[in-house]
Design an enzyme around this catalytic site. Structure first.
Site, PDB file in Angstrom:
ATOM      1  N   HIS A 104       0.867  -1.176   0.000  1.00  9.77           N
ATOM      2  CA  HIS A 104       0.000   0.000   0.000  1.00  9.77           C
ATOM      3  C   HIS A 104       0.908   1.231   0.000  1.00  9.77           C
ATOM      4  CE1 HIS A 104      -3.616   2.331   1.950  1.00  9.77           C
ATOM      5  NE2 HIS A 104      -2.966   3.054   1.058  1.00  9.77           N
ATOM      6  N   GLU A 151       0.437   7.575  -3.705  1.00  6.70           N
ATOM      7  CA  GLU A 151       1.323   7.328  -2.565  1.00  6.70           C
ATOM      8  C   GLU A 151       2.500   8.302  -2.559  1.00  6.70           C
ATOM      9  OE1 GLU A 151       0.807   5.173   0.088  1.00  6.70           O
ATOM     10  OE2 GLU A 151      -1.150   5.231  -0.849  1.00  6.70           O
ATOM     11  N   HIS A 172       2.355  10.960   0.387  1.00  2.00           N
ATOM     12  CA  HIS A 172       3.304  10.572   1.426  1.00  2.00           C
ATOM     13  C   HIS A 172       4.764  10.874   1.074  1.00  2.00           C
ATOM     14  CE1 HIS A 172       0.068   8.624   3.594  1.00  2.00           C
ATOM     15  NE2 HIS A 172      -0.286   8.004   2.493  1.00  2.00           N
TER      16      HIS A 172
END
Length: 291
Positions: A70, A148, A152
Protein backbone atom coordinates in the site's frame (compact mmCIF):
# COMPACT_ATOMS: atom_id res chain seq x y z
CA UNK A 1 22.59 13.58 -1.12
CA UNK A 2 25.35 15.59 0.47
CA UNK A 3 25.59 15.20 4.21
CA UNK A 4 28.57 14.57 6.43
CA UNK A 5 29.29 11.95 9.05
CA UNK A 6 28.82 14.70 11.61
CA UNK A 7 25.32 15.56 10.36
CA UNK A 8 24.42 11.89 9.92
CA UNK A 9 26.11 9.75 12.58
CA UNK A 10 25.50 6.01 12.57
CA UNK A 11 23.35 6.28 15.69
CA UNK A 12 20.85 8.73 14.15
CA UNK A 13 17.16 7.83 14.56
CA UNK A 14 14.19 9.72 13.17
CA UNK A 15 12.14 11.77 15.67
CA UNK A 16 15.02 11.84 18.14
CA UNK A 17 17.48 14.64 18.83
CA UNK A 18 21.21 14.10 18.50
CA UNK A 19 22.26 13.28 22.10
CA UNK A 20 25.56 15.13 21.63
CA UNK A 21 24.34 18.34 19.97
CA UNK A 22 20.72 18.22 21.17
CA UNK A 23 19.73 19.21 17.63
CA UNK A 24 17.65 17.55 14.94
CA UNK A 25 19.50 15.45 12.40
CA UNK A 26 20.00 16.55 8.82
CA UNK A 27 16.73 15.87 6.98
CA UNK A 28 18.58 13.94 4.29
CA UNK A 29 20.01 11.68 6.98
CA UNK A 30 16.77 10.65 8.66
CA UNK A 31 13.31 12.10 8.25
CA UNK A 32 11.75 13.82 11.24
CA UNK A 33 8.98 11.23 11.14
CA UNK A 34 7.71 7.95 12.45
CA UNK A 35 6.73 5.65 9.60
CA UNK A 36 3.97 3.17 8.92
CA UNK A 37 4.55 0.57 6.26
CA UNK A 38 1.14 -0.63 5.07
CA UNK A 39 0.73 -3.91 3.24
CA UNK A 40 -2.55 -4.66 1.55
CA UNK A 41 -3.79 -8.22 1.44
CA UNK A 42 -4.71 -8.82 -2.19
CA UNK A 43 -8.33 -9.37 -1.30
CA UNK A 44 -8.48 -6.06 0.48
CA UNK A 45 -8.95 -2.45 -0.50
CA UNK A 46 -9.12 -0.48 -3.72
CA UNK A 47 -8.19 3.18 -3.46
CA UNK A 48 -9.67 5.03 -6.42
CA UNK A 49 -13.14 4.91 -4.92
CA UNK A 50 -15.17 7.25 -2.78
CA UNK A 51 -15.21 4.70 0.02
CA UNK A 52 -13.24 1.51 0.72
CA UNK A 53 -14.35 -1.48 -1.32
CA UNK A 54 -13.27 -5.07 -1.71
CA UNK A 55 -10.85 -5.59 -4.58
CA UNK A 56 -12.26 -6.70 -7.92
CA UNK A 57 -12.31 -10.46 -8.22
CA UNK A 58 -10.38 -10.26 -11.50
CA UNK A 59 -7.57 -8.32 -9.83
CA UNK A 60 -7.42 -10.69 -6.89
CA UNK A 61 -7.32 -13.69 -9.22
CA UNK A 62 -4.47 -12.19 -11.23
CA UNK A 63 -2.38 -11.38 -8.16
CA UNK A 64 -3.09 -14.48 -6.10
CA UNK A 65 -3.03 -14.76 -2.34
CA UNK A 66 -0.19 -12.47 -1.31
CA UNK A 67 0.45 -9.21 0.44
CA UNK A 68 1.11 -6.22 -1.77
CA UNK A 69 2.39 -2.72 -1.08
CA UNK A 70 0.00 0.00 0.00
CA UNK A 71 2.66 2.51 0.98
CA UNK A 72 5.37 3.93 3.23
CA UNK A 73 3.81 6.71 5.29
CA UNK A 74 5.62 9.42 7.23
CA UNK A 75 3.87 11.06 10.19
CA UNK A 76 4.64 14.03 12.45
CA UNK A 77 6.41 12.02 15.15
CA UNK A 78 3.22 11.92 17.19
CA UNK A 79 0.96 9.59 15.24
CA UNK A 80 -0.70 12.37 13.22
CA UNK A 81 -0.10 12.81 9.51
CA UNK A 82 -1.05 14.77 6.42
CA UNK A 83 -4.53 13.81 5.25
CA UNK A 84 -5.55 13.37 1.62
CA UNK A 85 -6.59 16.62 -0.02
CA UNK A 86 -9.20 16.24 -2.76
CA UNK A 87 -10.26 18.60 -5.53
CA UNK A 88 -13.65 16.92 -5.92
CA UNK A 89 -13.47 13.25 -5.15
CA UNK A 90 -16.97 12.24 -6.26
CA UNK A 91 -16.83 14.24 -9.51
CA UNK A 92 -13.32 12.99 -10.20
CA UNK A 93 -14.43 9.38 -9.99
CA UNK A 94 -17.47 10.03 -12.18
CA UNK A 95 -15.62 11.67 -15.09
CA UNK A 96 -12.32 9.83 -14.81
CA UNK A 97 -10.18 12.90 -14.12
CA UNK A 98 -7.32 13.06 -11.68
CA UNK A 99 -8.71 14.36 -8.43
CA UNK A 100 -5.95 13.68 -5.95
CA UNK A 101 -4.07 16.65 -4.55
CA UNK A 102 -0.73 16.53 -2.79
CA UNK A 103 0.42 16.01 0.75
CA UNK A 104 3.14 18.64 1.18
CA UNK A 105 4.80 19.85 -2.04
CA UNK A 106 2.73 20.66 -5.12
CA UNK A 107 5.85 21.30 -7.20
CA UNK A 108 6.90 17.66 -6.78
CA UNK A 109 3.53 16.01 -7.35
CA UNK A 110 2.84 13.94 -10.46
CA UNK A 111 -0.58 12.45 -11.27
CA UNK A 112 0.89 10.19 -13.99
CA UNK A 113 3.98 8.88 -12.27
CA UNK A 114 4.25 5.60 -14.14
CA UNK A 115 3.91 7.40 -17.46
CA UNK A 116 6.65 9.84 -16.51
CA UNK A 117 9.05 7.09 -15.44
CA UNK A 118 8.31 4.73 -18.34
CA UNK A 119 9.11 7.46 -20.86
CA UNK A 120 12.71 7.65 -19.62
CA UNK A 121 14.95 4.59 -20.10
CA UNK A 122 17.06 5.69 -17.13
CA UNK A 123 14.09 5.34 -14.76
CA UNK A 124 11.80 2.78 -16.39
CA UNK A 125 13.64 -0.12 -14.74
CA UNK A 126 12.08 0.68 -11.37
CA UNK A 127 8.63 -0.05 -12.79
CA UNK A 128 9.59 -3.64 -13.60
CA UNK A 129 10.92 -4.01 -10.07
CA UNK A 130 7.74 -2.87 -8.32
CA UNK A 131 5.14 -4.11 -10.83
CA UNK A 132 4.47 -7.51 -9.17
CA UNK A 133 4.10 -6.03 -5.69
CA UNK A 134 2.52 -2.55 -5.85
CA UNK A 135 -1.01 -3.17 -7.10
CA UNK A 136 -4.19 -1.11 -7.09
CA UNK A 137 -7.18 -3.16 -6.02
CA UNK A 138 -9.18 -1.75 -8.94
CA UNK A 139 -6.38 -2.46 -11.44
CA UNK A 140 -5.19 1.16 -11.62
CA UNK A 141 -1.61 0.78 -10.38
CA UNK A 142 -0.65 4.17 -11.82
CA UNK A 143 -3.21 6.01 -9.71
CA UNK A 144 -2.26 4.18 -6.52
CA UNK A 145 1.51 4.68 -6.85
CA UNK A 146 1.11 8.30 -7.95
CA UNK A 147 -1.18 8.88 -4.97
CA UNK A 148 1.32 7.33 -2.57
CA UNK A 149 4.13 9.57 -3.79
CA UNK A 150 1.97 12.71 -3.92
CA UNK A 151 0.46 12.22 -0.47
CA UNK A 152 3.30 10.57 1.43
CA UNK A 153 6.55 10.82 -0.55
CA UNK A 154 6.35 14.61 -0.79
CA UNK A 155 5.95 14.72 3.00
CA UNK A 156 9.05 12.62 3.70
CA UNK A 157 12.07 14.78 4.53
CA UNK A 158 14.73 12.35 3.36
CA UNK A 159 13.16 12.33 -0.14
CA UNK A 160 12.95 16.13 -0.27
CA UNK A 161 14.34 18.51 -2.87
CA UNK A 162 17.51 19.22 -0.88
CA UNK A 163 18.30 15.49 -0.91
CA UNK A 164 17.17 14.67 -4.46
CA UNK A 165 17.20 17.76 -6.71
CA UNK A 166 15.16 16.15 -9.49
CA UNK A 167 11.68 14.72 -9.12
CA UNK A 168 12.63 11.54 -10.97
CA UNK A 169 15.58 10.79 -8.71
CA UNK A 170 13.41 11.31 -5.63
CA UNK A 171 10.61 9.12 -6.93
CA UNK A 172 12.96 6.29 -7.93
CA UNK A 173 14.57 6.40 -4.48
CA UNK A 174 11.13 6.41 -2.83
CA UNK A 175 9.92 3.45 -4.90
CA UNK A 176 13.12 1.46 -4.44
CA UNK A 177 13.15 2.10 -0.69
CA UNK A 178 9.50 1.08 -0.40
CA UNK A 179 10.24 -2.14 -2.29
CA UNK A 180 13.16 -2.98 -0.02
CA UNK A 181 11.02 -2.46 3.08
CA UNK A 182 8.36 -4.72 1.56
CA UNK A 183 10.95 -7.47 1.08
CA UNK A 184 12.21 -6.93 4.63
CA UNK A 185 8.72 -7.36 6.11
CA UNK A 186 7.66 -10.71 4.62
CA UNK A 187 4.28 -11.10 6.29
CA UNK A 188 3.18 -14.25 4.49
CA UNK A 189 6.25 -16.14 5.67
CA UNK A 190 5.94 -14.72 9.18
CA UNK A 191 2.35 -15.92 9.42
CA UNK A 192 3.09 -19.29 7.82
CA UNK A 193 5.89 -19.90 10.33
CA UNK A 194 3.29 -19.34 13.06
CA UNK A 195 0.84 -21.79 11.49
CA UNK A 196 -1.36 -19.07 9.98
CA UNK A 197 -2.17 -19.81 6.34
CA UNK A 198 -4.88 -18.49 3.99
CA UNK A 199 -8.21 -20.30 4.30
CA UNK A 200 -11.86 -19.57 3.57
CA UNK A 201 -13.00 -21.68 6.51
CA UNK A 202 -10.36 -21.58 9.24
CA UNK A 203 -10.42 -18.45 11.41
CA UNK A 204 -7.72 -16.82 13.51
CA UNK A 205 -7.63 -14.24 16.27
CA UNK A 206 -6.00 -10.83 16.18
CA UNK A 207 -3.76 -12.03 19.00
CA UNK A 208 -2.46 -14.87 16.83
CA UNK A 209 -1.54 -12.45 14.04
CA UNK A 210 0.04 -10.12 16.57
CA UNK A 211 2.14 -12.85 18.16
CA UNK A 212 3.40 -13.89 14.70
CA UNK A 213 4.31 -10.29 13.83
CA UNK A 214 6.23 -9.78 17.07
CA UNK A 215 8.08 -13.08 16.70
CA UNK A 216 9.15 -12.30 13.12
CA UNK A 217 9.94 -8.58 13.37
CA UNK A 218 10.49 -7.87 17.04
CA UNK A 219 7.64 -5.39 17.43
CA UNK A 220 3.83 -5.27 17.29
CA UNK A 221 1.92 -4.63 14.09
CA UNK A 222 -1.55 -3.22 13.48
CA UNK A 223 -4.28 -5.19 11.72
CA UNK A 224 -7.08 -3.83 9.55
CA UNK A 225 -10.19 -5.77 8.57
CA UNK A 226 -13.29 -5.49 6.42
CA UNK A 227 -16.60 -7.02 7.47
CA UNK A 228 -18.10 -7.37 10.91
CA UNK A 229 -15.46 -5.25 12.64
CA UNK A 230 -17.88 -3.45 14.96
CA UNK A 231 -19.38 -6.68 16.28
CA UNK A 232 -22.96 -5.64 15.49
CA UNK A 233 -23.49 -7.87 12.46
CA UNK A 234 -23.14 -11.57 11.86
CA UNK A 235 -20.18 -13.61 10.81
CA UNK A 236 -16.43 -12.97 10.74
CA UNK A 237 -14.20 -10.15 9.63
CA UNK A 238 -11.71 -10.38 6.76
CA UNK A 239 -8.05 -9.36 7.01
CA UNK A 240 -7.37 -6.55 4.54
CA UNK A 241 -4.19 -4.76 5.67
CA UNK A 242 -1.27 -5.04 8.06
CA UNK A 243 0.66 -1.97 9.28
CA UNK A 244 4.17 -2.08 10.70
CA UNK A 245 5.46 0.93 12.64
CA UNK A 246 9.05 1.89 11.82
CA UNK A 247 11.85 4.24 12.87
CA UNK A 248 14.17 5.53 10.14
CA UNK A 249 17.94 5.15 10.57
CA UNK A 250 20.70 6.23 8.13
CA UNK A 251 20.86 4.95 4.55
CA UNK A 252 17.08 4.61 4.19
CA UNK A 253 16.83 1.74 6.63
CA UNK A 254 13.75 1.17 8.74
CA UNK A 255 13.52 -0.64 12.07
CA UNK A 256 10.22 -2.01 13.45
CA UNK A 257 9.41 -0.68 16.92
CA UNK A 258 6.61 -0.52 19.47
CA UNK A 259 5.06 2.88 18.70
CA UNK A 260 2.73 2.76 21.70
CA UNK A 261 5.68 2.55 24.06
CA UNK A 262 7.95 5.05 22.29
CA UNK A 263 5.53 7.62 20.81
CA UNK A 264 2.66 7.20 23.24
CA UNK A 265 -0.30 4.95 24.09
CA UNK A 266 -2.87 4.72 21.31
CA UNK A 267 -0.45 5.50 18.48
CA UNK A 268 -0.96 2.05 16.99
CA UNK A 269 -4.33 1.70 15.28
CA UNK A 270 -6.04 -1.68 14.97
CA UNK A 271 -9.18 -1.83 12.83
CA UNK A 272 -9.73 -5.56 13.38
CA UNK A 273 -11.95 -6.33 16.34
CA UNK A 274 -9.97 -8.34 18.90
CA UNK A 275 -13.00 -10.42 19.91
CA UNK A 276 -14.26 -11.49 16.45
CA UNK A 277 -12.70 -14.30 14.36
CA UNK A 278 -10.63 -13.18 11.37
CA UNK A 279 -10.67 -14.89 7.98
CA UNK A 280 -7.37 -14.70 6.08
CA UNK A 281 -9.19 -15.47 2.86
CA UNK A 282 -8.21 -17.42 -0.24
CA UNK A 283 -11.02 -16.22 -2.51
CA UNK A 284 -12.46 -12.75 -3.01
CA UNK A 285 -15.95 -11.74 -1.98
CA UNK A 286 -17.34 -10.85 -5.43
CA UNK A 287 -20.50 -9.22 -4.11
CA UNK A 288 -18.50 -6.69 -2.07
CA UNK A 289 -20.74 -7.49 0.85
CA UNK A 290 -20.21 -8.96 4.27
CA UNK A 291 -22.48 -10.95 6.53
Amino acid sequence: MAYSAASCPSYAVGCQLNPITNAKYDGCCVSDSVFVFAQNYTLGLTYKTASPAWAKTSVSSAIGTQFTIHGLWADHCDGTYETTKWINQTAGIANGTNYDLIGCDATRADQNLLGTLSADCSTSYILDAVKPYWKGGDGDDNWLISHEWNKHGTCTGSFGASCYPTLKSAVVAFMDTTLQVYKQLDLATAFKNAGIVPSDTVTYTRAQFQDAHIKAFGAPGAFQCQGNTNGKGKGPQYLSEVWTYLQEVPNKKYVPFDADKVVGPGTTYNGCNATIPIIYAVTANPANTFI
